[in-house]
Design a protein around this motif. Structure first.
Motif, PDB file in Angstrom:
ATOM      1  N   HIS A  69      24.778  11.415 -26.566  1.00 12.44           N
ATOM      2  CA  HIS A  69      24.077  12.697 -26.400  1.00 12.44           C
ATOM      3  C   HIS A  69      24.350  13.297 -25.025  1.00 12.44           C
ATOM      4  O   HIS A  69      23.515  13.998 -24.452  1.00 12.44           O
ATOM      5  CB  HIS A  69      22.571  12.496 -26.617  1.00 12.44           C
ATOM      6  CG  HIS A  69      22.206  12.279 -28.067  1.00 12.44           C
ATOM      7  ND1 HIS A  69      22.316  11.049 -28.684  1.00 12.44           N
ATOM      8  CD2 HIS A  69      21.771  13.138 -29.027  1.00 12.44           C
ATOM      9  CE1 HIS A  69      21.931  11.143 -29.947  1.00 12.44           C
ATOM     10  NE2 HIS A  69      21.610  12.408 -30.187  1.00 12.44           N
ATOM     11  N   HIS A  70      25.524  12.942 -24.484  1.00 14.00           N
ATOM     12  CA  HIS A  70      26.081  13.601 -23.306  1.00 14.00           C
ATOM     13  C   HIS A  70      25.345  13.285 -22.002  1.00 14.00           C
ATOM     14  O   HIS A  70      25.439  14.051 -21.041  1.00 14.00           O
ATOM     15  CB  HIS A  70      26.137  15.128 -23.501  1.00 14.00           C
ATOM     16  CG  HIS A  70      26.757  15.538 -24.807  1.00 14.00           C
ATOM     17  ND1 HIS A  70      28.083  15.281 -25.119  1.00 14.00           N
ATOM     18  CD2 HIS A  70      26.225  16.145 -25.905  1.00 14.00           C
ATOM     19  CE1 HIS A  70      28.340  15.729 -26.341  1.00 14.00           C
ATOM     20  NE2 HIS A  70      27.238  16.255 -26.855  1.00 14.00           N
ATOM     21  N   THR A  71      24.638  12.176 -21.969  1.00  9.95           N
ATOM     22  CA  THR A  71      24.075  11.696 -20.705  1.00  9.95           C
ATOM     23  C   THR A  71      25.208  11.068 -19.891  1.00  9.95           C
ATOM     24  O   THR A  71      26.042  10.352 -20.452  1.00  9.95           O
ATOM     25  CB  THR A  71      22.985  10.642 -20.951  1.00  9.95           C
ATOM     26  OG1 THR A  71      21.970  11.214 -21.761  1.00  9.95           O
ATOM     27  CG2 THR A  71      22.382  10.150 -19.636  1.00  9.95           C
ATOM     28  N   PRO A  72      25.285  11.332 -18.593  1.00  3.14           N
ATOM     29  CA  PRO A  72      26.318  10.676 -17.781  1.00  3.14           C
ATOM     30  C   PRO A  72      26.304   9.164 -18.006  1.00  3.14           C
ATOM     31  O   PRO A  72      25.227   8.546 -17.983  1.00  3.14           O
ATOM     32  CB  PRO A  72      25.919  11.039 -16.348  1.00  3.14           C
ATOM     33  CG  PRO A  72      25.188  12.332 -16.489  1.00  3.14           C
ATOM     34  CD  PRO A  72      24.452  12.245 -17.795  1.00  3.14           C
ATOM     35  N   PRO A  73      27.462   8.564 -18.261  1.00  3.00           N
ATOM     36  CA  PRO A  73      27.503   7.135 -18.617  1.00  3.00           C
ATOM     37  C   PRO A  73      26.790   6.226 -17.625  1.00  3.00           C
ATOM     38  O   PRO A  73      26.142   5.258 -18.033  1.00  3.00           O
ATOM     39  CB  PRO A  73      29.006   6.840 -18.669  1.00  3.00           C
ATOM     40  CG  PRO A  73      29.628   8.146 -19.027  1.00  3.00           C
ATOM     41  CD  PRO A  73      28.794   9.180 -18.339  1.00  3.00           C
ATOM     42  N   LEU A  74      26.896   6.518 -16.342  1.00  3.26           N
ATOM     43  CA  LEU A  74      26.250   5.649 -15.356  1.00  3.26           C
ATOM     44  C   LEU A  74      24.733   5.711 -15.487  1.00  3.26           C
ATOM     45  O   LEU A  74      24.046   4.688 -15.350  1.00  3.26           O
ATOM     46  CB  LEU A  74      26.686   6.041 -13.945  1.00  3.26           C
ATOM     47  CG  LEU A  74      26.487   4.985 -12.852  1.00  3.26           C
ATOM     48  CD1 LEU A  74      27.217   3.698 -13.213  1.00  3.26           C
ATOM     49  CD2 LEU A  74      26.957   5.514 -11.509  1.00  3.26           C
ATOM     50  N   LEU A  75      24.191   6.908 -15.762  1.00  2.00           N
ATOM     51  CA  LEU A  75      22.747   7.031 -15.981  1.00  2.00           C
ATOM     52  C   LEU A  75      22.341   6.341 -17.280  1.00  2.00           C
ATOM     53  O   LEU A  75      21.265   5.726 -17.364  1.00  2.00           O
ATOM     54  CB  LEU A  75      22.339   8.504 -16.024  1.00  2.00           C
ATOM     55  CG  LEU A  75      22.369   9.265 -14.702  1.00  2.00           C
ATOM     56  CD1 LEU A  75      21.959  10.717 -14.909  1.00  2.00           C
ATOM     57  CD2 LEU A  75      21.439   8.603 -13.678  1.00  2.00           C
ATOM     58  N   ALA A  76      23.198   6.444 -18.290  1.00  2.00           N
ATOM     59  CA  ALA A  76      22.918   5.767 -19.561  1.00  2.00           C
ATOM     60  C   ALA A  76      22.879   4.254 -19.365  1.00  2.00           C
ATOM     61  O   ALA A  76      22.031   3.566 -19.941  1.00  2.00           O
ATOM     62  CB  ALA A  76      23.980   6.142 -20.593  1.00  2.00           C
ATOM     63  N   LEU A  77      23.777   3.739 -18.545  1.00  2.00           N
ATOM     64  CA  LEU A  77      23.782   2.306 -18.254  1.00  2.00           C
ATOM     65  C   LEU A  77      22.529   1.908 -17.479  1.00  2.00           C
ATOM     66  O   LEU A  77      21.922   0.862 -17.752  1.00  2.00           O
ATOM     67  CB  LEU A  77      25.032   1.940 -17.464  1.00  2.00           C
ATOM     68  CG  LEU A  77      25.146   0.482 -17.013  1.00  2.00           C
ATOM     69  CD1 LEU A  77      25.124  -0.467 -18.211  1.00  2.00           C
ATOM     70  CD2 LEU A  77      26.414   0.282 -16.189  1.00  2.00           C
ATOM     71  N   ALA A  78      22.121   2.729 -16.512  1.00  2.00           N
ATOM     72  CA  ALA A  78      20.927   2.419 -15.721  1.00  2.00           C
ATOM     73  C   ALA A  78      19.671   2.400 -16.587  1.00  2.00           C
ATOM     74  O   ALA A  78      18.710   1.677 -16.291  1.00  2.00           O
ATOM     75  CB  ALA A  78      20.770   3.444 -14.593  1.00  2.00           C
ATOM     76  N   ALA A  79      19.680   3.181 -17.663  1.00  2.00           N
ATOM     77  CA  ALA A  79      18.511   3.229 -18.541  1.00  2.00           C
ATOM     78  C   ALA A  79      18.376   1.979 -19.398  1.00  2.00           C
ATOM     79  O   ALA A  79      17.282   1.674 -19.884  1.00  2.00           O
ATOM     80  CB  ALA A  79      18.591   4.457 -19.446  1.00  2.00           C
ATOM     81  N   ALA A  80      19.473   1.244 -19.581  1.00  2.00           N
ATOM     82  CA  ALA A  80      19.459   0.087 -20.479  1.00  2.00           C
ATOM     83  C   ALA A  80      18.482  -1.003 -20.030  1.00  2.00           C
ATOM     84  O   ALA A  80      17.636  -1.435 -20.824  1.00  2.00           O
ATOM     85  CB  ALA A  80      20.873  -0.486 -20.624  1.00  2.00           C
ATOM     86  N   PRO A  81      18.560  -1.490 -18.781  1.00  2.00           N
ATOM     87  CA  PRO A  81      17.598  -2.522 -18.384  1.00  2.00           C
ATOM     88  C   PRO A  81      16.164  -2.008 -18.323  1.00  2.00           C
ATOM     89  O   PRO A  81      15.220  -2.768 -18.568  1.00  2.00           O
ATOM     90  CB  PRO A  81      18.092  -2.959 -16.993  1.00  2.00           C
ATOM     91  CG  PRO A  81      18.899  -1.823 -16.494  1.00  2.00           C
ATOM     92  CD  PRO A  81      19.534  -1.213 -17.710  1.00  2.00           C
ATOM     93  N   ILE A  82      15.995  -0.727 -18.019  1.00  2.00           N
ATOM     94  CA  ILE A  82      14.641  -0.161 -17.967  1.00  2.00           C
ATOM     95  C   ILE A  82      14.024  -0.161 -19.359  1.00  2.00           C
ATOM     96  O   ILE A  82      12.865  -0.573 -19.547  1.00  2.00           O
ATOM     97  CB  ILE A  82      14.685   1.271 -17.389  1.00  2.00           C
ATOM     98  CG1 ILE A  82      15.172   1.245 -15.939  1.00  2.00           C
ATOM     99  CG2 ILE A  82      13.308   1.930 -17.480  1.00  2.00           C
ATOM    100  CD1 ILE A  82      15.384   2.632 -15.345  1.00  2.00           C
ATOM    101  N   ALA A  83      14.798   0.280 -20.361  1.00  2.00           N
ATOM    102  CA  ALA A  83      14.291   0.314 -21.733  1.00  2.00           C
ATOM    103  C   ALA A  83      13.977  -1.090 -22.236  1.00  2.00           C
ATOM    104  O   ALA A  83      12.934  -1.314 -22.876  1.00  2.00           O
ATOM    105  CB  ALA A  83      15.319   0.989 -22.645  1.00  2.00           C
ATOM    106  N   ALA A  84      14.862  -2.043 -21.950  1.00  2.00           N
ATOM    107  CA  ALA A  84      14.636  -3.412 -22.413  1.00  2.00           C
ATOM    108  C   ALA A  84      13.421  -4.026 -21.719  1.00  2.00           C
ATOM    109  O   ALA A  84      12.614  -4.725 -22.354  1.00  2.00           O
ATOM    110  CB  ALA A  84      15.877  -4.263 -22.144  1.00  2.00           C
TER     111      ALA A  84
END
Length: 310
Positions: free
Chosen positions: A70-85
């Motif tokens: 959904h066009h989120t910058p990949p680095l921000l998308a990666l940073a969201a992964a541990p937060i969501a988990a």
């Protein structure tokens, strides 16, 4: 820990010596190590067995994948992964961490089965087909499109989670966790907030798994529920137990040892003339034999047993 710092340059040179196929194994090994570091803390200090740790890897992977699509910058998308988990672990941890022993183990296993079922039926997650066409990870405009790039991303991730785990264990919270590891009743009598610390370790271990899942999504470029089977969670437990619970070095060694042995046997099982079920059978055999050997000869795990040797 000083010896570990000295070993970083040595490990950083390893990807340069590997073939393309070996690089893929190296990346997957590092992703497993990131998850096992957290699981080792959870089992070694909080005394909680999770048979569904791969569910947090899946949460991290799907979080990064969906955001990137959904066009989120990949680095921000990666940073969201541990937060969501980590947040997911807090939500489910409040009720299930009231359980003990095999009840908690089966509860975490049930959570993974439920998650896989939801992902398999959800249109927004791609259903059974999964998410396809995920972009490469990019940092500062530089696109990481080679296995060598991800080998070093994984090395940075392993170093990051190892440092966080080390400083957590050696902090004031870590002293409370060590007290908890020796006995819950004694720790509670000493003023240790047992429930809060147990939830903290559960969330941290999930965040580590989520980070590994986020990197995995960009590395593979494709996600499906079948990428996170229950066997993967069992594999994480075996790695943690073999290396030594509560030990960062043990988690790294256990992940490396099990990954390499399984990879060698998988190569053997796929040789001409071998039956189609040989890889699965040999994988289960490796897990069983390693656990039996550890229980018989090094019940504390390899690294803690070596430290206690005269």
């Amino acid at each position: 820990m000083k010896w570990a710092y000295l070993g970083v340059p040595v490990v950083a040179a390893v990807p340069l010596l590997l073939t393309p196929g070996q690089l893929t194994t190296f990346v997957l090994l590092g992703l497993s190590a990131m998850t096992v570091v957290g699981l080792s803390l959870l089992m070694g200090y909080a005394g909680q067995v999770s048979l569904g740790q791969a569910s947090f890897t899946a949460i991290g992977a799907y979080t990064s994948g969906l955001l990137a699509l959904h066009h989120t910058p990949p680095l921000l998308a990666l940073a969201a992964a541990p937060i969501a988990a980590g947040l997911a672990a807090v939500v489910v941890g409040v009720p299930i961490l009231r359980l003990r022993g095999h009840q908690l183990a089966f509860a975490t296993l049930a959570l993974q089965l439920i998650l896989l079922s939801v992902l398999g039926d959800a249109d927004w997650a791609g259903g059974a087909v999964g998410l396809q066409g995920l972009p490469y990870l990019s940092i500062g405009g530089f696109e990481l499109d080679d296995d060598m790039d991800y080998a070093y991303v994984v090395l940075v991730g392993v170093l990051l989670v190892s440092l966080i785990a080390y400083h957590l264990v050696h902090s004031r919270v870590g002293r409370g966790l060590r007290a908890l590891a020796t006995g819950e009743a004694a720790a509670e009598a000493s003023g240790v907030p047992v429930g809060a610390y147990r939830l903290l370790v559960f969330a941290v271990s999930a965040a580590f798994a989520g980070l590994a899942g986020g990197i995995y999504s960009f590395f593979l470029g494709y996600l499906a529920p079948g990428s996170f089977p229950v066997l993967l969670s069992i594999e994480y437990v075996v790695m943690a137990v073999v290396g030594g619970l509560g030990s960062v070095g043990g988690a790294l060694l256990g992940a490396a040892l099990v990954t390499v042995v399984v990879q060698l046997l998988t190569t053997l099982a796929t040789q001409p003339g071998m039956p189609s079920y040989a890889p699965s059978v040999l994988s289960y055999a490796v897990y069983a034999l390693l656990l039996i050997a550890v229980v018989l000869f090094v019940p504390r795990g390899i690294v803690p047993s070596l430290r206690k040797s005269p």
